[in-house]
Design an enzyme around this catalytic site. Structure first.
Site, PDB file in Angstrom:
ATOM      1  N   ASN A 149      -7.391 -10.167  11.783  1.00 32.44           N
ATOM      2  CA  ASN A 149      -6.676  -9.719  10.590  1.00 32.44           C
ATOM      3  C   ASN A 149      -5.523 -10.671  10.254  1.00 32.44           C
ATOM      4  OD1 ASN A 149      -6.379  -7.887   8.437  1.00 32.44           O
ATOM      5  ND2 ASN A 149      -4.779  -6.753   9.515  1.00 32.44           N
ATOM      6  N   CYS A 171     -16.167  -6.144   1.459  1.00 38.06           N
ATOM      7  CA  CYS A 171     -17.105  -6.219   0.328  1.00 38.06           C
ATOM      8  C   CYS A 171     -16.776  -7.352  -0.644  1.00 38.06           C
ATOM      9  CB  CYS A 171     -17.144  -4.886  -0.422  1.00 38.06           C
ATOM     10  SG  CYS A 171     -17.961  -3.562   0.492  1.00 38.06           S
ATOM     11  N   GLY A 209     -20.795 -16.797  -6.353  1.00 39.68           N
ATOM     12  CA  GLY A 209     -20.748 -17.129  -7.774  1.00 39.68           C
ATOM     13  C   GLY A 209     -21.888 -16.549  -8.576  1.00 39.68           C
ATOM     14  N   GLU A 210     -23.023 -16.272  -7.913  1.00 40.59           N
ATOM     15  CA  GLU A 210     -24.171 -15.704  -8.624  1.00 40.59           C
ATOM     16  C   GLU A 210     -23.902 -14.268  -9.090  1.00 40.59           C
ATOM     17  OE1 GLU A 210     -26.197 -17.757  -9.471  1.00 40.59           O
ATOM     18  OE2 GLU A 210     -26.401 -19.290  -7.929  1.00 40.59           O
ATOM     19  N   LYS A 224       0.817  -1.218   0.000  1.00 40.39           N
ATOM     20  CA  LYS A 224       0.000   0.000   0.000  1.00 40.39           C
ATOM     21  C   LYS A 224       0.854   1.274   0.000  1.00 40.39           C
ATOM     22  CE  LYS A 224      -4.180  -1.934   0.348  1.00 40.39           C
ATOM     23  NZ  LYS A 224      -4.002  -3.389   0.333  1.00 40.39           N
TER      24      LYS A 224
END
Length: 483
Positions: free
Chosen positions: A260, A148, A388-389, A104
């Site tokens: 984490n 997400c 997967g949808e 990062k």
């Protein structure tokens, strides 16, 4: 080390030199970047590089061995970036992005500032190739805030027959306009530094398949048979040594792996790694995708009207905070382009750079979409199956580019026509699909105040074209209300 090598020396290749007192950093950087004599030979005696200085911040007295995990107390940690000098100093932390300075620190915070000066983009995005049954290829770069499912999407196993996903990268994309005038993306990394808890054969089988060899596991549970375990893995663990080095069982009252905890794995071990993942010219970007975790309001998918509107969509990306964020759970957190923690200069100037990149790309600019997999019903249950949808939504985007499907125009963008979204084999009631694609004009009008507050933070650095996009949104919502 080098942030981009394929026979080394691609058009956006950057060299970093990190000095560290941490063996942990050394072995991780050998997986996450490309290191060695070839890079030094390319650099030569007068080449340009980004200096990266790192220390765990735990000086040892003569004869002292120190703790197993040395670091400085929080008040003495300094993770410092100097974008004008292309320089990084990190003191006091031995873990993750604070210590693996090529990730990062270099590849986003310093690189984003370099990209602005040099006319390219350094973004917190996955890169994937989606191939249709007819063999047509589409390349997608996607940015999501934390929690997400970005890595899951990068290694997606499509449920739509005949469609195939290949991974180019799971975290960072460097994008430059190529000789053909199109935006082309590379993955500057050589490995995956993934969050372990929750990763399983159910949530991300391709990630699990990366982990059989040549890997480093950090702050997981050590099992008696010499294996590794974390919460959310497919099989239970009855006993082990936790991330603190203590004996652990499920009855211990706390998690065995740190929330984490991480795995470091070579990207080449991914079963669905794209054959072109190390092409120094990059892959041509067809679609840019933004998203967030919203329990209501934001539809399953909508398409931007144009590039400027797409930048506006990315600039307002938001999630309702989860345990992965600092702050009260359930509050709305804006994370523009998922770059809030990683942008190396003023965010208003960053948006202006995006707008100028769009001007240069013209009609060769990628199409921009926004997704939200996380809508819930009144009972608090997710109403889209996800995983997967999600390939059904990606398929619709590709069909939009091919001109095979139409849209319904709304105040916030284009949404699919319900009968043109592939739901074959999906047990989803038509009323639920209508709810997923609904655009609540009154709800969006209520959102305007928060958007004004969000954009107001940037004062006179906010591009006039962004102000114009906010004004146009309000006008469209008012017009919808009058209909």
């Amino acid at each position: 080390y080098q942030r981009r090598v394929h026979g080394i020396g691609g058009p956006i290749s950057k060299v970093g030199v990190q000095v560290t007192d941490s063996p942990y950093v050394v072995v991780n950087m050998h997986i996450m970047t490309r290191v060695g004599t070839n890079v030094l030979n390319m650099l030569g005696s007068n080449g340009t590089f980004i200096p990266c200085l790192h220390s765990v911040g735990y000086p040892l007295a003569p004869g002292e061995t120190g703790p197993l995990w040395p670091c400085a107390p929080i008040e003495k940690k300094y993770i410092s970036h100097f974008p004008e000098e292309n320089l990084i100093w990190s003191y006091g932390s031995g873990y993750g992005g604070n210590a693996l300075l090529g990730k990062k620190c270099l590849a986003l915070r310093i690189a984003s500032a370099m990209a602005r000066r040099e006319g390219w983009l350094a973004e917190h995005m996955l890169i994937m190739r989606l191939t249709s049954p007819a063999g047509q290829r589409f390349h997608i770069c996607a940015a999501f805030p934390s929690a997400c499912g970005k890595t899951n999407l990068a290694m997606l196993e499509p449920t739509v027959p005949g469609w195939k996903v290949e991974t180019v990268g799971d975290d960072i994309a460097w994008m430059k306009i190529g000789k053909d005038g199109r935006l082309r993306a590379i993955n500057p990394e050589a490995g995956f530094f993934g969050v372990a808890p929750g990763t399983s054969y159910k949530s991300n089988p391709m990630a699990m398949e990366c982990l059989h060899e040549n890997c480093i596991f950090t702050n997981c549970v050590d099992t008696p048979d010499g294996d590794i375990w974390w919460e959310g893995m497919d099989q239970p663990c009855n006993h082990g040594v936790d991330w603190k080095g203590k004996e652990w069982t499920p009855a211990s009252g706390e998690k065995g792996a740190h929330p984490n905890a991480r795995f470091t794995a070579p990207a080449r071990q991914c079963p669905v790694i794209c054959p072109d993942w190390e092409d120094p010219e990059g892959v041509p970007v067809d679609i840019i995708l933004f998203g967030g975790r919203r329990l209501s309001l934001v539809p399953l998918v909508h398409e931007a009207f144009n590039w400027d509107h797409g930048v506006f969509l990315g600039s307002q990306a938001s999630s309702e905070t989860t345990a992965a964020n600092i702050g009260s759970v359930g509050q709305l957190r804006r994370d523009p382009m998922a770059m809030k923690p990683f942008c190396g200069y003023n965010m208003g100037d960053y948006w202006q750079h995006w707008l100028e990149m769009g001007d240069k790309l013209g009609d060769k600019a990628p199409r921009i979409f926004y997704v939200n997999w996380f809508r819930k019903n009144e009972a608090g249950k997710f109403i889209w199956p996800g995983f997967g949808e999600n390939s059904r939504i990606l398929k619709w985007m590709c069909e939009r580019l091919a001109g095979n499907v139409g849209v319904r125009q709304t105040a916030i963008g284009y949404v699919p026509k319900i009968d043109e979204l592939d739901t074959v084999g999906l047990d989803l009631d038509a009323s639920v699909l209508e709810q997923l694609l609904a655009v609540d004009a009154a709800g969006w009008k209520a959102e305007l105040a928060d958007l004004r507050k969000h954009f107001g933070q940037f004062g006179d650095r906010l591009p006039s074209r962004m102000k114009g996009q906010l004004q146009k949104l309000e006008e469209r919502l008012n017009q919808t209300a009058r209909l």
